[in-house]
Design a protein around this motif. Structure first.
Motif, PDB file in Angstrom:
ATOM      1  N   GLN A   1       0.091  11.378  -0.830  1.00 33.98           N
ATOM      2  CA  GLN A   1      -1.155  11.337  -1.421  1.00 33.98           C
ATOM      3  C   GLN A   1      -1.700  10.093  -1.538  1.00 33.98           C
ATOM      4  O   GLN A   1      -0.989   8.955  -1.727  1.00 33.98           O
ATOM      5  CB  GLN A   1      -1.137  12.152  -2.877  1.00 33.98           C
ATOM      6  N   VAL A   2      -2.901   9.844  -1.683  1.00 33.03           N
ATOM      7  CA  VAL A   2      -3.440   8.604  -1.883  1.00 33.03           C
ATOM      8  C   VAL A   2      -4.173   8.379  -3.197  1.00 33.03           C
ATOM      9  O   VAL A   2      -4.848   9.110  -3.796  1.00 33.03           O
ATOM     10  CB  VAL A   2      -4.843   8.430  -0.892  1.00 33.03           C
TER      11      VAL A   2
ATOM     12  N   ILE B   1      -0.422   4.529  -1.127  1.00 33.24           N
ATOM     13  CA  ILE B   1      -0.201   5.904  -0.287  1.00 33.24           C
ATOM     14  C   ILE B   1       1.173   6.183  -0.883  1.00 33.24           C
ATOM     15  O   ILE B   1       2.118   5.624  -0.742  1.00 33.24           O
ATOM     16  CB  ILE B   1      -0.105   5.776   1.059  1.00 33.24           C
ATOM     17  N   GLN B   2       1.341   7.294  -1.764  1.00 30.59           N
ATOM     18  CA  GLN B   2       2.685   7.818  -2.436  1.00 30.59           C
ATOM     19  C   GLN B   2       3.447   8.756  -1.141  1.00 30.59           C
ATOM     20  O   GLN B   2       2.699   9.492  -0.682  1.00 30.59           O
ATOM     21  CB  GLN B   2       2.360   8.623  -3.707  1.00 30.59           C
ATOM     22  N   LEU B   3       4.468   8.471  -1.130  1.00 30.59           N
ATOM     23  CA  LEU B   3       5.395   9.291  -0.135  1.00 30.59           C
ATOM     24  C   LEU B   3       6.455   9.928  -0.709  1.00 30.59           C
ATOM     25  O   LEU B   3       7.068   9.509  -1.705  1.00 30.59           O
ATOM     26  CB  LEU B   3       5.636   8.231   1.149  1.00 30.59           C
TER      27      LEU B   3
ATOM     28  N   HIS C   1       0.578  -1.109  -0.131  1.00 31.05           N
ATOM     29  CA  HIS C   1       0.025   0.024  -0.024  1.00 31.05           C
ATOM     30  C   HIS C   1       0.913   1.260   0.058  1.00 31.05           C
ATOM     31  O   HIS C   1       0.316   2.405  -0.233  1.00 31.05           O
ATOM     32  CB  HIS C   1      -0.993  -0.032   1.163  1.00 31.05           C
ATOM     33  N   PHE C   2       2.167   1.201  -0.068  1.00 29.95           N
ATOM     34  CA  PHE C   2       2.996   2.354   0.417  1.00 29.95           C
ATOM     35  C   PHE C   2       3.988   2.270  -1.079  1.00 29.95           C
ATOM     36  O   PHE C   2       4.514   1.181  -1.428  1.00 29.95           O
ATOM     37  CB  PHE C   2       3.785   2.320   1.504  1.00 29.95           C
ATOM     38  N   ALA C   3       4.254   3.459  -1.484  1.00 30.41           N
ATOM     39  CA  ALA C   3       5.408   3.622  -2.534  1.00 30.41           C
ATOM     40  C   ALA C   3       6.002   5.150  -2.329  1.00 30.41           C
ATOM     41  O   ALA C   3       5.334   6.007  -1.881  1.00 30.41           O
ATOM     42  CB  ALA C   3       4.645   3.611  -3.945  1.00 30.41           C
ATOM     43  N   ALA C   4       7.127   5.237  -2.474  1.00 31.73           N
ATOM     44  CA  ALA C   4       7.901   6.376  -2.588  1.00 31.73           C
ATOM     45  C   ALA C   4       8.351   6.873  -3.926  1.00 31.73           C
ATOM     46  O   ALA C   4       8.835   6.151  -4.699  1.00 31.73           O
ATOM     47  CB  ALA C   4       9.194   6.325  -1.875  1.00 31.73           C
ATOM     48  N   THR C   5       8.109   8.210  -4.159  1.00 37.44           N
ATOM     49  CA  THR C   5       8.466   8.865  -5.516  1.00 37.44           C
ATOM     50  C   THR C   5       9.897   9.364  -5.474  1.00 37.44           C
ATOM     51  O   THR C   5      10.387   9.389  -6.458  1.00 37.44           O
ATOM     52  CB  THR C   5       7.241  10.006  -5.919  1.00 37.44           C
ATOM     53  N   LYS C   6      10.513   9.815  -4.279  1.00 36.15           N
ATOM     54  CA  LYS C   6      11.726  10.057  -4.297  1.00 36.15           C
ATOM     55  C   LYS C   6      12.215  10.085  -2.770  1.00 36.15           C
ATOM     56  O   LYS C   6      11.271  10.141  -1.974  1.00 36.15           O
ATOM     57  CB  LYS C   6      11.908  11.516  -5.005  1.00 36.15           C
TER      58      LYS C   6
END
Length: 133
Positions: free
Chosen positions: A83-84, A128-130, A38-43
């Motif tokens: 952001q979701v 959920i983008q972190l 459910h989690f991902a990091a963009t940078k």
């Protein structure tokens, strides 16, 4: 008979000492956020500085709702935004036009609850983008 009694007492004592030495993990122990789908990091390095304490979801009527509690495990304050993103059963993005970023600052060892409700009943799952600030 006395020998058997002594052996039983010694065995029970050994088991009790072993139980005292091991410390079971408490419910709600924080887990590695990077391994949760459910989690991902963009940078940035935000995934290495946060841990997931709990995550839960349910349906409120037709709408999917979730709550994820994250913990700052870093030795200093962590500032990030999230952001979701909601997806339907066909893995199509829902509501792409309204995906606001939310800025958060967490002190060391503090927690934040991320909560959201799907914009439509067709929402099947979320990410959920972190991102570091």
């Amino acid at each position: 008979m006395a020998r058997i009694t002594h052996l039983l007492i010694a065995g029970i004592a050994a088991l009790m000492l072993g139980a005292c030495a091991s410390q079971p993990s408490a419910p709600g122990d924080a887990t590695d956020i990077s391994k949760n789908p459910h989690f991902a990091a963009t940078k940035g390095q935000i995934l290495s500085r946060l841990k997931l304490q709990t995550i839960g979801e349910r349906r409120d009527g037709d709408l999917l709702r979730f709550q994820a509690v994250v913990l700052n495990t870093w030795h200093s304050e962590v500032t990030f935004k999230y952001q979701v993103l909601w997806y339907d059963a066909g893995n199509m993005l829902i509501g792409a036009e309204s995906r606001p970023w939310h800025a958060i600052t967490l002190a060391p060892n503090s927690v934040h609850s991320i909560e959201a409700t799907a914009p439509r009943a067709s929402a099947d799952h979320y990410v959920i983008q972190l991102q570091d600030q």
